[in-house]
Motif scaffolding. Sequence first.
Motif, mmCIF file in Angstrom:
data_model
loop_
_atom_site.group_PDB
_atom_site.id
_atom_site.type_symbol
_atom_site.label_atom_id
_atom_site.label_comp_id
_atom_site.label_asym_id
_atom_site.label_seq_id
_atom_site.Cartn_x
_atom_site.Cartn_y
_atom_site.Cartn_z
ATOM 1 N N SER A 282 34.847 40.106 34.105
ATOM 2 C CA SER A 282 34.219 41.212 33.372
ATOM 3 C C SER A 282 34.842 42.556 33.734
ATOM 4 C CB SER A 282 32.708 41.245 33.655
ATOM 5 O OG SER A 282 32.458 41.424 35.042
ATOM 6 N N SER A 283 35.144 42.764 35.023
ATOM 7 C CA SER A 283 35.750 44.033 35.424
ATOM 8 C C SER A 283 37.202 44.129 34.945
ATOM 9 C CB SER A 283 35.673 44.215 36.942
ATOM 10 O OG SER A 283 36.480 43.275 37.624
ATOM 11 N N ILE A 284 37.895 43.006 34.873
ATOM 12 C CA ILE A 284 39.259 42.997 34.336
ATOM 13 C C ILE A 284 39.229 43.382 32.865
ATOM 14 C CG2 ILE A 284 41.229 41.525 33.727
ATOM 15 C CD1 ILE A 284 40.683 39.933 36.282
ATOM 16 N N ALA A 285 38.285 42.791 32.124
ATOM 17 C CA ALA A 285 38.185 43.076 30.692
ATOM 18 C C ALA A 285 37.823 44.537 30.442
ATOM 19 C CB ALA A 285 37.138 42.163 30.057
ATOM 20 N N SER A 286 36.834 45.043 31.181
ATOM 21 C CA SER A 286 36.412 46.435 30.967
ATOM 22 C C SER A 286 37.516 47.409 31.353
ATOM 23 C CB SER A 286 35.138 46.728 31.763
ATOM 24 O OG SER A 286 35.343 46.544 33.152
ATOM 25 N N THR A 287 38.222 47.117 32.435
ATOM 26 C CA THR A 287 39.328 47.982 32.856
ATOM 27 C C THR A 287 40.462 47.941 31.857
ATOM 28 O OG1 THR A 287 38.770 47.592 35.190
ATOM 29 C CG2 THR A 287 40.945 48.512 34.719
ATOM 30 N N PHE A 288 40.699 46.779 31.265
ATOM 31 C CA PHE A 288 41.748 46.674 30.248
ATOM 32 C C PHE A 288 41.441 47.587 29.058
ATOM 33 C CE2 PHE A 288 43.446 44.912 26.322
ATOM 34 C CZ PHE A 288 44.792 44.759 26.635
ATOM 35 N N PHE A 289 40.191 47.594 28.620
ATOM 36 C CA PHE A 289 39.831 48.430 27.471
ATOM 37 C C PHE A 289 39.895 49.915 27.825
ATOM 38 C CE2 PHE A 289 37.684 44.464 26.010
ATOM 39 C CZ PHE A 289 38.388 44.328 24.827
#
Length: 241
Positions: free
Chosen positions: A117-124
């Motif tokens: 989840s943190s990888i996805a949010s940081t990617f965005f």
Amino acid sequence: MEDNQFTPEPRRIQISAEEAAEVQARFFAQVYGWMAAGLGLTGGIAMFASTSPELINFVFGTPFVFLGLIILELVVVGFLSARIFDWSLGKVQAAFVGYAMLNGVTLSCVFLAYTSSSIASTFFVTAGTFGVMSLFGYFTKADLSGWGKLLSMAVIGLVIAMLVNFFFNNPVVEIITSFVGVLIFTALAAYDTQKLKMLALLGITEGEEVSNKASILGALTLYLDFVNLFLFLLRIFGRRR
């Protein structure tokens, strides 16, 4: 973490603003297309590699393997940046794809260290930040060329600070270098985008094949800006497993 040098310089030509805008729009469509493909390939390989215990053990179980892959990445980027206009288009494309895949293997550690989840949010967050700064670099009338030497020196200083802190492992220094890294690569997104606008005109003076090679060089440059920005933001906002 490199500030690629764009060569050759396009020859001076007489062209209307409308024609230049059309050429640059087509060029950047190729640049962003290759960049997106590279990021997608890197992300896919990283996710796959992180689910393979055998591959993870091979890459990270022996320090020499991981170090060898990092050195190989640097060699590929160095050769691709320096010799891109001497190679055939097929070789250039293969080198870019190979680098994106190789980087995916080494970045698989991200999926092991941080929550999905943190990888996805940081990617965005990275995509939004990069997009805004790249658009700024594309449309601004201000000359950003003066940023070049300053950003190059900043990158060198950042690398030295990170290498020193690798041995001392000071959490305060890690946070500081992370924020500095975000600032540097945010600025590089704008600077490199504006610099690529001049490279786009190679298609007029040097031909379509040179323009296609230049678009891959541009994609590599922005790809590196994006990945480094993502990694520094992840060090700040990522949640570890």
